[in-house]
Design a protein around this motif. Structure first.
Motif, PDB file in Angstrom:
ATOM      1  N   GLN A  21       0.958  -1.267   0.148  1.00 28.30           N
ATOM      2  CA  GLN A  21      -0.254  -0.550  -0.179  1.00 28.30           C
ATOM      3  C   GLN A  21       0.814   1.375   0.060  1.00 28.30           C
ATOM      4  O   GLN A  21       2.143   1.218   0.742  1.00 28.30           O
ATOM      5  N   LEU A  22       0.346   2.302  -0.599  1.00 24.06           N
ATOM      6  CA  LEU A  22       0.896   3.783  -0.939  1.00 24.06           C
ATOM      7  C   LEU A  22       0.391   4.612  -0.634  1.00 24.06           C
ATOM      8  O   LEU A  22      -1.015   4.842  -1.396  1.00 24.06           O
ATOM      9  N   ALA A  23       0.599   6.110   0.364  1.00 25.22           N
ATOM     10  CA  ALA A  23      -0.639   7.169   0.551  1.00 25.22           C
ATOM     11  C   ALA A  23       0.310   7.705   0.227  1.00 25.22           C
ATOM     12  O   ALA A  23       1.628   8.434   0.941  1.00 25.22           O
ATOM     13  N   ALA A  24       0.281   9.481  -0.175  1.00 25.22           N
ATOM     14  CA  ALA A  24       0.961  10.378  -0.170  1.00 25.22           C
ATOM     15  C   ALA A  24      -0.421  11.964  -0.310  1.00 25.22           C
ATOM     16  O   ALA A  24      -1.219  11.585  -0.569  1.00 25.22           O
ATOM     17  N   TYR A  25       0.490  12.304  -0.175  1.00 28.04           N
ATOM     18  CA  TYR A  25      -0.026  13.866   0.463  1.00 28.04           C
ATOM     19  C   TYR A  25       0.437  14.894  -0.342  1.00 28.04           C
ATOM     20  O   TYR A  25       1.594  15.604  -0.373  1.00 28.04           O
ATOM     21  N   PRO A  26      -0.326  15.229  -1.333  1.00 22.58           N
ATOM     22  CA  PRO A  26       0.004  16.628  -2.717  1.00 22.58           C
ATOM     23  C   PRO A  26      -0.029  17.733  -2.574  1.00 22.58           C
ATOM     24  O   PRO A  26       0.292  18.752  -3.205  1.00 22.58           O
ATOM     25  N   GLY A  27       0.569  17.918  -1.007  1.00 27.88           N
ATOM     26  CA  GLY A  27       0.211  19.843  -0.803  1.00 27.88           C
ATOM     27  C   GLY A  27       1.074  19.990  -0.077  1.00 27.88           C
ATOM     28  O   GLY A  27       2.332  19.386   0.700  1.00 27.88           O
ATOM     29  N   ALA A  28       1.201  21.052   1.194  1.00 28.76           N
ATOM     30  CA  ALA A  28       2.063  21.500   1.822  1.00 28.76           C
ATOM     31  C   ALA A  28       0.902  22.321   2.511  1.00 28.76           C
ATOM     32  O   ALA A  28       0.684  23.867   1.664  1.00 28.76           O
ATOM     33  N   SER A  29       1.398  22.992   4.254  1.00 24.32           N
ATOM     34  CA  SER A  29       0.434  23.640   4.394  1.00 24.32           C
ATOM     35  C   SER A  29       1.156  23.949   5.774  1.00 24.32           C
ATOM     36  O   SER A  29       2.436  23.530   6.801  1.00 24.32           O
ATOM     37  N   THR A  30       1.325  25.484   6.407  1.00 31.15           N
ATOM     38  CA  THR A  30       1.975  25.606   7.664  1.00 31.15           C
ATOM     39  C   THR A  30       1.873  24.221   8.901  1.00 31.15           C
ATOM     40  O   THR A  30       0.777  24.475   9.459  1.00 31.15           O
ATOM     41  N   GLY A  31       2.389  23.959   9.493  1.00 29.48           N
ATOM     42  CA  GLY A  31       2.818  22.972  10.518  1.00 29.48           C
ATOM     43  C   GLY A  31       2.313  21.573   9.874  1.00 29.48           C
ATOM     44  O   GLY A  31       2.106  20.349  11.098  1.00 29.48           O
ATOM     45  N   SER A  86       5.205  18.749   1.870  1.00 27.44           N
ATOM     46  CA  SER A  86       5.107  18.808   0.429  1.00 27.44           C
ATOM     47  C   SER A  86       5.709  17.624   0.043  1.00 27.44           C
ATOM     48  O   SER A  86       6.955  16.937   0.322  1.00 27.44           O
ATOM     49  N   GLN A  87       4.794  16.639  -1.060  1.00 26.96           N
ATOM     50  CA  GLN A  87       5.554  15.274  -0.947  1.00 26.96           C
ATOM     51  C   GLN A  87       5.818  14.423   0.161  1.00 26.96           C
ATOM     52  O   GLN A  87       6.392  13.375  -0.093  1.00 26.96           O
ATOM     53  N   SER A  88       5.360  14.695   1.169  1.00 29.58           N
ATOM     54  CA  SER A  88       5.070  13.528   1.649  1.00 29.58           C
ATOM     55  C   SER A  88       4.402  12.432   1.056  1.00 29.58           C
ATOM     56  O   SER A  88       3.439  12.166   1.107  1.00 29.58           O
ATOM     57  N   TYR A  89       4.985  10.790   1.594  1.00 31.23           N
ATOM     58  CA  TYR A  89       4.494   9.740   1.580  1.00 31.23           C
ATOM     59  C   TYR A  89       4.934   8.664   2.284  1.00 31.23           C
ATOM     60  O   TYR A  89       5.328   8.662   3.409  1.00 31.23           O
ATOM     61  N   MET A  90       3.310   7.966   2.684  1.00 27.98           N
ATOM     62  CA  MET A  90       3.677   6.435   3.432  1.00 27.98           C
ATOM     63  C   MET A  90       3.666   5.132   2.779  1.00 27.98           C
ATOM     64  O   MET A  90       2.551   5.260   1.626  1.00 27.98           O
ATOM     65  N   TYR A  91       4.322   4.118   3.409  1.00 30.68           N
ATOM     66  CA  TYR A  91       3.832   2.977   2.444  1.00 30.68           C
ATOM     67  C   TYR A  91       3.717   1.453   3.601  1.00 30.68           C
ATOM     68  O   TYR A  91       4.675   1.336   3.931  1.00 30.68           O
ATOM     69  N   GLU A  92       3.244   0.505   3.083  1.00 32.06           N
ATOM     70  CA  GLU A  92       3.209  -0.432   4.135  1.00 32.06           C
ATOM     71  C   GLU A  92       3.811  -1.720   3.036  1.00 32.06           C
ATOM     72  O   GLU A  92       4.095  -2.049   2.139  1.00 32.06           O
ATOM     73  N   ALA A  93       4.608  -1.830   3.104  1.00 30.42           N
ATOM     74  CA  ALA A  93       5.433  -3.620   3.043  1.00 30.42           C
ATOM     75  C   ALA A  93       6.046  -4.505   3.930  1.00 30.42           C
ATOM     76  O   ALA A  93       6.699  -4.036   5.400  1.00 30.42           O
ATOM     77  N   ASN A  94       5.630  -5.802   3.910  1.00 20.92           N
ATOM     78  CA  ASN A  94       6.403  -6.784   4.609  1.00 20.92           C
ATOM     79  C   ASN A  94       5.367  -6.550   6.342  1.00 20.92           C
ATOM     80  O   ASN A  94       5.919  -6.448   7.550  1.00 20.92           O
ATOM     81  N   ARG A  95       3.913  -5.940   5.955  1.00 18.32           N
ATOM     82  CA  ARG A  95       3.100  -5.572   7.352  1.00 18.32           C
ATOM     83  C   ARG A  95       3.301  -4.641   8.497  1.00 18.32           C
ATOM     84  O   ARG A  95       2.866  -4.591   9.070  1.00 18.32           O
ATOM     85  N   ALA A  96       4.491  -3.780   8.308  1.00 15.67           N
ATOM     86  CA  ALA A  96       5.019  -2.597   8.360  1.00 15.67           C
ATOM     87  C   ALA A  96       4.643  -1.303   8.174  1.00 15.67           C
ATOM     88  O   ALA A  96       4.500  -1.090   6.604  1.00 15.67           O
ATOM     89  N   ALA A  97       4.710  -0.209   8.893  1.00 13.10           N
ATOM     90  CA  ALA A  97       4.491   1.114   7.946  1.00 13.10           C
ATOM     91  C   ALA A  97       5.684   1.886   7.670  1.00 13.10           C
ATOM     92  O   ALA A  97       6.039   1.949   9.153  1.00 13.10           O
TER      93      ALA A  97
END
Length: 598
Positions: A540-550, A554-565
């Motif tokens: 699984q792969l999820a990203a945040y296509p924006g940028a905000s104060t706090g 920008s260009q943050s993403y998270m993913y799952e591999a081998n049952r860990a995030a």
């Protein structure tokens, strides 16, 4: 080169911007700078490198690499002339006859391996074989269209320019005007223009390319020409063009923050001019000042470009972005640094047996789509929307062996939400009552992942290990256009999401079969490696296509591999102690299926 990412203006309104720049190293933790200052009149939009010449190298390999850069290194009208400088007189006819500049297509290729060079024979002739991946054809309107050929290698033959002196010339060349993808990145700037969706309520980005040497006056003229022309073919399902017969009259003119555009536009009333004003303001994001819109030489509207962008946000405002994951079968907030956090917008009774989820802000409410696993180990989709906590979730009538993480279409009516999900290898649309209906697609292989863009009219999907993009219309129902395959170095693609307005983040296998995560432009033209040596398939792969104060960078993403995030910025595993609001007695486990709420 300047880089722009999606930015939040005052009031939390998400605004679109251009793509990241070129020349990024093969693996990098990308940091995004703010927009650069608008170019002055007559200034170049970039810093074009000197075009390569035949005299730059006496070695066959570097000589061919320079040849693959030459056609891109300047104005399109001189592309053939630049390429023919590398070709011996007796072989110049091997290139196709010079077409009109409006018809010239540059065949963009990605080099797959090192060039194979055969040493010179007794006559001083050598052969260079280039193995390539077809990326696309760069058209005169700046569109990188799909490839027109499936050739995987090209063969060049060279001789000494002078039998007794230095220099090389080509005596055999492919019958197309070739350009490497690295040359595309070096001599062209990506530029985003915007078309309206069908009901003219949302702007939809369309990626184009412009030579980096083009001055600002020409930029305005080109943008007007592109907007009065057709959108990229794959976007036609999701957008609408200007009224038929709209055409520019002469070139745009201007200097010192005052621009003038003269058009012919049938039925040019105040509404149509207002829509065009918004398109122009967003399609010229680096320009400020005023732009006079003339219709057949009569001034009809003066546009303050910055005010227009502020008054008419391209994308709707959202709430404070936050990270979540699934922990012990329930959605839980994540605590990452000083980033904002949000409570789970669900009642505890509905937050059970969750395998993955998609939450999205919509107006004053929240949309929730959960993939839940039953006692029979089959999965169903649960959907609800409204003020938090969302209650009364509906459940899909059918169960499935496997359902992907859902995606909400952010352009759909707030009172009639809609989304897409892959289930048992097929693409389905779903509504607020969790009614699922199959979306017919002409793609080979099972569909395993789908992700919607911030504008809500473009999706990326994974089918048969390959990556596709498609346009979506929500006017009178959800209609998905013909998917366009994208060229990527990765094989066996497993997951995808939108990292920037015109960039995707995807997971698959590099040529050595090691799992990796790459960043790819929406047309496949530019690709960089973000994370290598993952060690396991990304599920699984999820990203945040924006940028905000706090908020998340920008260009943050998270993913799952081998049952860990895991997360980037910086790369690190998401630890159980970073999961919030875990009730006593919960099973100790790793967080999985991470995602962003925005």
């Amino acid at each position: 080169m300047r880089r722009r990412a999606l930015a939040l203006l005052l009031g939390g309104v998400l605004l679109p911007a251009g793509l990241i720049g070129c020349g990024i190293p093969n693996e990098t933790e990308v940091q995004v700078d703010g927009s650069g200052p608008a170019a002055e009149a007559g200034a170049s939009n970039g810093s074009p490198a000197r075009p390569p010449s035949p005299e730059d190298s006496n070695e066959p390999g570097p000589f061919i690499e320079n040849y693959l850069r030459a056609a891109a290194a300047g104005e399109r009208e001189q592309a053939y002339a630049r390429a023919k400088e590398f070709i011996a007189q007796e072989a110049k006819s091997l290139l196709p006859e010079k077409q009109k500049s409006s018809e010239i297509g540059l065949t963009v290729v990605r080099l797959r391996e090192k060039l194979e060079v055969t040493p010179p024979n007794n006559q001083g002739t050598s052969v260079v074989t280039v193995k390539v991946q077809q990326v696309g054809v760069l058209r005169a309107n700046g569109v990188l269209a799909p490839p027109e050929t499936s050739e995987t290698e090209y063969v060049f033959q060279l001789r000494r320019a002078d039998p007794s002196g230095p220099g090389l010339l080509l005596t055999a060349v492919p019958n197309v005007l070739l350009v490497s993808d690295s040359a595309l990145g070096k001599y062209y700037l990506p530029h985003t223009i915007y078309f309206w969706n069908a009901d003219q309520s949302r702007l939809v980005p369309d990626l184009r390319y412009l030579p980096s040497s083009v001055p600002t006056e020409r930029l305005v003229t080109e943008v007007v020409r592109w907007l009065t022309g057709d959108p990229s073919d794959w976007l036609e399902t999701g957008v609408t063009g200007l009224p038929d017969g709209t055409r520019p009259i002469n070139n745009a003119t201007g200097a010192d923050g005052r621009w003038e555009v003269n058009l012919t536009m049938p039925g040019a009333d105040d509404k149509k001019l207002g829509l065009l004003a918004t398109q122009l303001a967003w399609s010229l994001p680096d320009l400020s000042g005023q732009l006079d819109l003339k219709i057949q030489n009569q001034k009809r509207r003066t546009v303050d470009l910055q005010q227009e962008r502020t008054a008419h946000a391209a994308y709707p405002a959202g709430g404070v972005p936050a990270r979540f994951s699934v922990y012990d079968g329930a959605i839980r907030p994540l605590a990452i640094g000083n980033e904002p956090r949000a409570a789970v917008p669900l009642a505890p009774a509905d937050n059970r047996n969750v395998a993955s989820a998609a939450l999205a802000y919509a107006g004053d409410g929240t949309r929730a789509a959960l993939v839940v696993t039953g006692a029979d180990r089959r999965q169903r989709l649960r959907v609800g929307f409204g003020a938090a906590p969302v209650t009364g979730l509906a459940t899909s009538a059918r169960s499935y062996r496997a359902i992907s993480r859902p995606t909400w279409l952010r352009s759909s009516d707030q009172n009639r939400p809609a989304g897409l999900v892959a289930a048992d290898g097929k693409l389905y649309r779903f509504d607020g009552a969790a009614a699922m209906s199959e979306v017919p697609l002409a793609v080979p292989g099972p569909v395993v992942a789908v992700a919607g863009s911030l504008d809500g009219h473009r999706i990326a999907l994974v089918s048969g290990g390959a990556l596709y993009v498609a346009a979506v219309s929500v006017d009178g129902g959800v209609v998905v256009g013909q998917p366009r395959p994208l060229a990527t170095e990765l094989t066996g693609v497993t997951a995808v999401d939108w990292l920037l307005e015109n960039d995707l983040v995807l997971a698959g296998n590099e040529p050595d079969l090691r799992p990796a995560i790459h960043q790819l432009s929406v047309d496949g033209g530019r690709e960089i490696a973000l994370k290598r040596d993952i060690g396991a398939e990304v599920s699984q792969l999820a990203a945040y296509p924006g940028a905000s104060t706090g908020g998340p960078p920008s260009q943050s993403y998270m993913y799952e591999a081998n049952r860990a995030a895991f997360r980037n910025n910086p790369f690190d595993i998401i630890k159980p102690e970073q999961v919030l609001d875990v009730p006593a007695g919960s099973r100790a486990t790793n967080p999985t299926a991470p995602f962003f709420l925005y």
